[in-house]
Design a protein around this motif. Structure first.
Motif, PDB file in Angstrom:
ATOM      1  N   GLU A  20       9.979  -7.234   6.259  1.00  0.00           N
ATOM      2  CA  GLU A  20       9.968  -7.742   4.892  1.00  0.00           C
ATOM      3  C   GLU A  20       8.724  -8.597   4.732  1.00  0.00           C
ATOM      4  OE1 GLU A  20      14.183  -8.897   3.489  1.00  0.00           O
ATOM      5  OE2 GLU A  20      14.160  -9.205   5.662  1.00  0.00           O
ATOM      6  N   ALA A  21       7.983  -8.358   3.690  1.00  0.00           N
ATOM      7  CA  ALA A  21       6.768  -9.122   3.438  1.00  0.00           C
ATOM      8  C   ALA A  21       6.792  -9.655   2.019  1.00  0.00           C
ATOM      9  CB  ALA A  21       5.542  -8.248   3.654  1.00  0.00           C
ATOM     10  N   ILE A  22       6.472 -10.928   1.888  1.00  0.00           N
ATOM     11  CA  ILE A  22       6.308 -11.550   0.575  1.00  0.00           C
ATOM     12  C   ILE A  22       4.802 -11.729   0.396  1.00  0.00           C
ATOM     13  CG2 ILE A  22       6.919 -13.501  -0.903  1.00  0.00           C
ATOM     14  CD1 ILE A  22       9.371 -11.997   0.246  1.00  0.00           C
ATOM     15  N   ILE A  23       4.236 -11.090  -0.618  1.00  0.00           N
ATOM     16  CA  ILE A  23       2.785 -11.115  -0.811  1.00  0.00           C
ATOM     17  C   ILE A  23       2.444 -11.421  -2.270  1.00  0.00           C
ATOM     18  CG2 ILE A  23       2.400  -9.489   1.081  1.00  0.00           C
ATOM     19  CD1 ILE A  23       1.837  -7.336  -1.110  1.00  0.00           C
ATOM     20  N   LYS A  24       1.155 -11.670  -2.496  1.00  0.00           N
ATOM     21  CA  LYS A  24       0.663 -11.852  -3.864  1.00  0.00           C
ATOM     22  C   LYS A  24       0.644 -10.486  -4.554  1.00  0.00           C
ATOM     23  CE  LYS A  24      -2.070 -15.947  -2.955  1.00  0.00           C
ATOM     24  NZ  LYS A  24      -3.385 -16.603  -3.027  1.00  0.00           N
ATOM     25  N   PRO A  25       1.059 -10.432  -5.819  1.00  0.00           N
ATOM     26  CA  PRO A  25       1.162  -9.140  -6.516  1.00  0.00           C
ATOM     27  C   PRO A  25      -0.126  -8.331  -6.550  1.00  0.00           C
ATOM     28  CG  PRO A  25       2.292 -10.837  -7.767  1.00  0.00           C
ATOM     29  CD  PRO A  25       1.575 -11.538  -6.640  1.00  0.00           C
ATOM     30  N   PHE A  26      -1.270  -8.970  -6.685  1.00  0.00           N
ATOM     31  CA  PHE A  26      -2.520  -8.217  -6.805  1.00  0.00           C
ATOM     32  C   PHE A  26      -2.938  -7.575  -5.490  1.00  0.00           C
ATOM     33  CE2 PHE A  26      -4.041 -12.456  -5.708  1.00  0.00           C
ATOM     34  CZ  PHE A  26      -5.067 -12.198  -4.799  1.00  0.00           C
ATOM     35  N   LYS A  27      -2.252  -7.884  -4.395  1.00  0.00           N
ATOM     36  CA  LYS A  27      -2.556  -7.283  -3.094  1.00  0.00           C
ATOM     37  C   LYS A  27      -1.702  -6.037  -2.805  1.00  0.00           C
ATOM     38  CE  LYS A  27      -5.718  -9.578  -0.918  1.00  0.00           C
ATOM     39  NZ  LYS A  27      -6.861  -8.818  -0.416  1.00  0.00           N
ATOM     40  N   LEU A  28      -0.793  -5.704  -3.692  1.00  0.00           N
ATOM     41  CA  LEU A  28       0.141  -4.603  -3.448  1.00  0.00           C
ATOM     42  C   LEU A  28      -0.564  -3.276  -3.176  1.00  0.00           C
ATOM     43  CD1 LEU A  28       2.977  -3.461  -3.249  1.00  0.00           C
ATOM     44  CD2 LEU A  28       2.996  -3.256  -5.750  1.00  0.00           C
ATOM     45  N   ASP A  29      -1.538  -2.912  -3.982  1.00  0.00           N
ATOM     46  CA  ASP A  29      -2.215  -1.624  -3.791  1.00  0.00           C
ATOM     47  C   ASP A  29      -2.930  -1.554  -2.442  1.00  0.00           C
ATOM     48  OD1 ASP A  29      -1.338  -0.496  -6.148  1.00  0.00           O
ATOM     49  OD2 ASP A  29      -3.098  -1.132  -7.291  1.00  0.00           O
ATOM     50  N   GLU A  30      -3.557  -2.651  -2.033  1.00  0.00           N
ATOM     51  CA  GLU A  30      -4.253  -2.676  -0.743  1.00  0.00           C
ATOM     52  C   GLU A  30      -3.262  -2.536   0.411  1.00  0.00           C
ATOM     53  OE1 GLU A  30      -7.314  -5.785  -0.254  1.00  0.00           O
ATOM     54  OE2 GLU A  30      -7.161  -6.023  -2.432  1.00  0.00           O
ATOM     55  N   VAL A  31      -2.128  -3.213   0.302  1.00  0.00           N
ATOM     56  CA  VAL A  31      -1.107  -3.130   1.345  1.00  0.00           C
ATOM     57  C   VAL A  31      -0.525  -1.720   1.400  1.00  0.00           C
ATOM     58  CG1 VAL A  31       1.176  -3.954   2.065  1.00  0.00           C
ATOM     59  CG2 VAL A  31      -0.567  -5.594   1.326  1.00  0.00           C
ATOM     60  N   LYS A  32      -0.242  -1.158   0.244  1.00  0.00           N
ATOM     61  CA  LYS A  32       0.304   0.202   0.180  1.00  0.00           C
ATOM     62  C   LYS A  32      -0.652   1.199   0.840  1.00  0.00           C
ATOM     63  CE  LYS A  32       0.354   2.658  -3.614  1.00  0.00           C
ATOM     64  NZ  LYS A  32       0.592   3.207  -4.941  1.00  0.00           N
ATOM     65  N   GLU A  33      -1.926   1.071   0.572  1.00  0.00           N
ATOM     66  CA  GLU A  33      -2.928   1.955   1.169  1.00  0.00           C
ATOM     67  C   GLU A  33      -3.009   1.749   2.682  1.00  0.00           C
ATOM     68  OE1 GLU A  33      -5.527   4.925   1.628  1.00  0.00           O
ATOM     69  OE2 GLU A  33      -4.500   4.442  -0.243  1.00  0.00           O
ATOM     70  N   ALA A  34      -2.959   0.520   3.128  1.00  0.00           N
ATOM     71  CA  ALA A  34      -3.011   0.223   4.569  1.00  0.00           C
ATOM     72  C   ALA A  34      -1.803   0.823   5.284  1.00  0.00           C
ATOM     73  CB  ALA A  34      -3.071  -1.283   4.796  1.00  0.00           C
ATOM     74  N   LEU A  35      -0.644   0.765   4.668  1.00  0.00           N
ATOM     75  CA  LEU A  35       0.560   1.346   5.267  1.00  0.00           C
ATOM     76  C   LEU A  35       0.464   2.867   5.306  1.00  0.00           C
ATOM     77  CD1 LEU A  35       3.315  -0.940   3.730  1.00  0.00           C
ATOM     78  CD2 LEU A  35       2.524  -0.901   6.104  1.00  0.00           C
ATOM     79  N   HIS A  36      -0.060   3.446   4.254  1.00  0.00           N
ATOM     80  CA  HIS A  36      -0.243   4.900   4.212  1.00  0.00           C
ATOM     81  C   HIS A  36      -1.173   5.361   5.337  1.00  0.00           C
ATOM     82  CE1 HIS A  36      -0.522   8.915   2.550  1.00  0.00           C
ATOM     83  NE2 HIS A  36      -1.845   8.810   2.564  1.00  0.00           N
ATOM     84  N   GLU A  37      -2.241   4.598   5.585  1.00  0.00           N
ATOM     85  CA  GLU A  37      -3.225   4.957   6.604  1.00  0.00           C
ATOM     86  C   GLU A  37      -2.634   4.966   8.022  1.00  0.00           C
ATOM     87  OE1 GLU A  37      -6.690   2.492   6.214  1.00  0.00           O
ATOM     88  OE2 GLU A  37      -7.102   3.237   4.197  1.00  0.00           O
ATOM     89  N   ILE A  38      -1.604   4.137   8.276  1.00  0.00           N
ATOM     90  CA  ILE A  38      -1.008   4.119   9.621  1.00  0.00           C
ATOM     91  C   ILE A  38       0.218   5.024   9.722  1.00  0.00           C
ATOM     92  CG2 ILE A  38      -1.910   1.844  10.197  1.00  0.00           C
ATOM     93  CD1 ILE A  38       1.019   0.806   9.782  1.00  0.00           C
TER      94      ILE A  38
END
Length: 127
Positions: A20-38
């Motif tokens: 579970e991660a609590i993050i800033k909303p504007f970072k969502l796309d970057e996190v989603k892409e990083a997860l997709h890459e792994i």
């Protein structure tokens, strides 16, 4: 559903982690892409409000100052096989980090079991 007991799932590893991660909303796309890459294929995203050490901030509206206690956040939930957990945490942390207060938190917990409703697959086969 019976759990535990002699002979149930003995000798078969079904280690699954929930991150579970609590993050800033504007970072969502970057996190989603990083997860997709792994190779993380599924995430749950929940809009949330909260605060940690930053304890909100004050804003000025029509000449009046007021305190914004709860800041907008995004909560991500990812369930992965145990061997992918560290890589997932590292990817989220790297993509979500701004270096400023309020970047968020990541929590890791064990999952006792998982079931894919459509097929009946269990545990790591269900994720």
């Amino acid at each position: 559903m019976a759990r535990g007991g002699a002979g149930s799932r003995r000798g078969v590893s079904h280690d699954v982690k929930k991150i579970e991660a609590i993050i800033k909303p504007f970072k969502l796309d970057e996190v989603k892409e990083a997860l997709h890459e792994i190779g993380v294929s599924g995430i749950t995203v929940i809009e949330a409000k909260g605060f940690g050490r930053q304890k909100g901030h004050t804003e000025l509206y029509r000449g009046a100052e007021y305190v914004v206690d709860f800041l907008p956040k995004v909560k991500l939930e990812v369930v992965v096989a145990d061997d992918l957990a560290d890589k997932t945490v590292d990817a989220i942390a790297a993509a979500a980090q701004t270096g400023r207060i309020g970047d968020g938190k990541i929590f890791i917990s064990n999952i006792e079991g998982a079931l894919r409703i459509r097929t009946g697959e269990r545990d790591d086969a269900a994720i």
